[in-house]
Design an enzyme around this catalytic site. Structure first.
Site, PDB file in Angstrom:
ATOM      1  N   LYS A 170      48.304 140.386   4.590  1.00 40.50           N
ATOM      2  CA  LYS A 170      48.122 139.161   3.806  1.00 40.50           C
ATOM      3  C   LYS A 170      49.480 138.779   3.235  1.00 40.50           C
ATOM      4  O   LYS A 170      49.913 139.311   2.215  1.00 40.50           O
ATOM      5  CB  LYS A 170      47.122 139.337   2.665  1.00 40.50           C
ATOM      6  CG  LYS A 170      46.780 137.981   2.001  1.00 40.50           C
ATOM      7  CD  LYS A 170      46.418 138.072   0.542  1.00 40.50           C
ATOM      8  CE  LYS A 170      47.612 138.112  -0.371  1.00 40.50           C
ATOM      9  NZ  LYS A 170      48.417 136.843  -0.386  1.00 40.50           N
ATOM     10  N   GLU A 245      55.399 148.609  -4.833  1.00 44.45           N
ATOM     11  CA  GLU A 245      56.811 148.317  -5.107  1.00 44.45           C
ATOM     12  C   GLU A 245      56.798 147.074  -5.990  1.00 44.45           C
ATOM     13  O   GLU A 245      56.451 145.987  -5.543  1.00 44.45           O
ATOM     14  CB  GLU A 245      57.585 148.097  -3.806  1.00 44.45           C
ATOM     15  CG  GLU A 245      59.098 148.156  -3.981  1.00 44.45           C
ATOM     16  CD  GLU A 245      59.692 146.838  -4.443  1.00 44.45           C
ATOM     17  OE1 GLU A 245      60.054 146.760  -5.647  1.00 44.45           O
ATOM     18  OE2 GLU A 245      59.795 145.911  -3.640  1.00 44.45           O
ATOM     19  N   CYS A 278      63.755 141.880  -6.965  1.00 42.27           N
ATOM     20  CA  CYS A 278      63.278 142.840  -7.957  1.00 42.27           C
ATOM     21  C   CYS A 278      64.361 143.834  -8.358  1.00 42.27           C
ATOM     22  O   CYS A 278      64.308 144.407  -9.449  1.00 42.27           O
ATOM     23  CB  CYS A 278      62.054 143.577  -7.436  1.00 42.27           C
ATOM     24  SG  CYS A 278      62.271 144.283  -5.800  1.00 42.27           S
ATOM     25  N   GLU A 378      61.123 140.501 -16.720  1.00 39.95           N
ATOM     26  CA  GLU A 378      61.752 140.155 -15.445  1.00 39.95           C
ATOM     27  C   GLU A 378      61.729 138.640 -15.289  1.00 39.95           C
ATOM     28  O   GLU A 378      60.679 138.043 -15.078  1.00 39.95           O
ATOM     29  CB  GLU A 378      61.017 140.834 -14.292  1.00 39.95           C
ATOM     30  CG  GLU A 378      61.695 140.638 -12.958  1.00 39.95           C
ATOM     31  CD  GLU A 378      60.962 141.337 -11.828  1.00 39.95           C
ATOM     32  OE1 GLU A 378      61.627 141.849 -10.914  1.00 39.95           O
ATOM     33  OE2 GLU A 378      59.715 141.361 -11.855  1.00 39.95           O
TER      34      GLU A 378
END
Length: 473
Positions: A170, A245, A278, A378
């Site tokens: 997906k 992750e 990231c 973040e």
């Protein structure tokens, strides 16, 4: 306009079980560039059933046969580089140069390395008088993000197929075009029906359906920490393996003996891919004796950073991926101003002269402390925060004072200091003096940055179960 409503299930392109169109937006223009369909429960069930049915034969196939199919895919991926690069520029705004090099290249590197690692891997090994077998876990659901599309898709799909798993992919509904193109290549490469399946959908729909599905043996997810926690909870009832992750808030520690290019290098790295990585070094920790000098150098680097459309030639940064993400980043920049951080470069709004597209000013904040929102959350945009530190111990304390632990960075000419910092940093990766990690190293983090490792041998083992056998020779 591109129309790609079909899903790839059981070796064929099939129409959605029910209509649910979604526009794909070019972030450089804010205009619709494609239309896909979002899947329903029936589509998810069909894809999982195909993968489950294909698993016995694919897992039992000789390793050489599986790798031969992957090598055919590798050849197609390399041959269709231009199409893949253009798809990523269109769907998520990666500038042409970045898309043709790092974005496309990441997929090429991971395909090659997974094949190499699988060919050398000992799937059966002796342990004293007993045997240890490493066997594919089964049906793997792979849920991938939009920021590095082929990097993340190939890090999951290729090792899973190499070891004998069957998969349901997906991809991000925001950036689906590159994954559709990869599915076309997989079809052309001649994989058996049901080994690879792809259903487009959003996290609340297909993503959630895969996470709870009783016939899915594991979920591998890359994305936000918030979404990773939800997937883990959803998967708990079926006790399936979950590999994550997730986010990061990397510290880049600049000591007084850092090389002359360390600051500019750190700013460029933070801004790469418009800050949508990231493992970006978004917190620049600076030794007090060189603090003012570093702030000025960071300002100069940020003001020299060009911004432009994805299809334009040049080494500029492109737009953010979507309108929603643009508003999120704008809000966090405003939070930094409201919290009292010193705005050195950039700020809210689009760059001068840009009236359309999800473009952001390359932004630098100084005089930040590690309790400010912009130092803890973040941002996922081209926003750098600069924090002073007194000494090595203070730098390590600040670097580790975060819920994340993905990638950190150290800039010093003292090898022993670099080793002490690398040992003390609570993160899955540390890069020193601009040296990047190679393709044979694991990618992943500590704490809320996730619990899995991708790449090379570690990537293979994510999709393997371990079986101990006694009493056979």
């Amino acid at each position: 306009m591109i129309e790609k409503r079909d899903f790839y299930i059981n070796g064929a392109w099939v129409a959605p079980s029910e209509a649910h169109d979604l526009a794909v937006i070019d972030p450089s223009t804010e205009q619709q560039c494609a239309v896909i369909s979002l899947g329903s429960q029936a589509d998810t069930d069909a894809a999982v059933a195909a993968a489950k049915a294909a698993f016995p034969a694919w897992s039992a196939a000789p390793l050489g046969d599986r790798l031969a199919a992957l090598e055919r895919l590798e050849a197609l991926y390399n041959a269709r580089k231009t199409e893949m690069s253009e798809a990523m520029s269109l769907e998520m705004g990666a500038p042409k140069f970045l898309s043709e090099t790092s974005q496309w290249g990441a997929g090429a590197w991971h395909i090659k390395e997974a094949i190499r690692a699988a060919r050398a891997y000992e799937f059966e090994r002796k342990s004293g008088d007993d045997w240890i077998y490493h066997e594919p876990i089964g049906v793997a659901a792979l849920i991938t993000p939009w920021n590095w599309p082929m990097n993340q898709v190939t890090l999951k799909v290729i090792p899973a197929l190499a070891v004998g798993c069957t998969v349901v992919l997906k991809p991000s509904e925001i950036a689906p075009l590159s994954s559709i193109l990869l599915a076309e290549m997989i079809d052309e490469a001649g994989f058996p029906a049901g080994v690879f399946n792809m259903v487009n959908g959003d996290g609340a729909g297909v993503g959630s359906q895969l996470s709870v599905h009783p016939d899915v043996d594991m979920v591998s997810f890359t994305g936000s920490t918030r979404a990773g926690a939800l997937i883990t909870k959803a998967a708990a009832d079926t006790v399936k393996r979950v590999s994550l992750e997730l986010g990061g808030k990397g510290a880049n520690v600049i000591f007084a003996d850092a090389d002359d290019k360390a600051v500019a290098r750190g700013v460029r790295h933070c801004f790469q891919n418009t800050g949508q990585s990231c493992n970006a070094p978004t917190r620049m920790l600076v030794e007090e004796s060189i603090y003012d000098q570093v702030v000025e150098s960071a300002r100069e680097a940020a003001e020299q950073q060009a911004v432009g459309p994805a299809q334009q030639d040049g080494r500029h940064i492109g737009p953010l991926v979507s309108e929603g993400h643009w508003h999120k980043v704008q809000g966090l920049i405003q939070d930094g101003i409201d919290e009292g951080a010193r705005l050195v470069a950039g700020g809210t709004g689009r760059p001068d002269g840009m009236n359309a597209g999800y473009f952001v000013k390359p932004t630098v904040f100084a005089d930040v402390n590690n309790q400010m929102k912009i130092a803890r959350e973040e941002v996922f945009g081209p926003v750098l925060v600069i924090i002073p530190f007194k000494d090595e111990a203070d730098a390590l304390t600040i670097a580790n004072d975060t819920p994340y632990g993905l990638g950190n960075y150290v800039q010093t000419q003292d090898p022993e200091k670099a080793k002490r910092m690398a040992r003390g940093m609570r993160s899955g990766m540390v890069e020193v003096n601009g040296n990047s990690l190679g393709g044979e190293t694991p990618f992943g983090g500590y704490k809320q940055s996730g619990n899995g490792r991708e790449g090379s041998v570690w990537g293979l083992e994510e999709y393997l179960e371990v079986k101990a056998v006694a009493g056979i020779s």
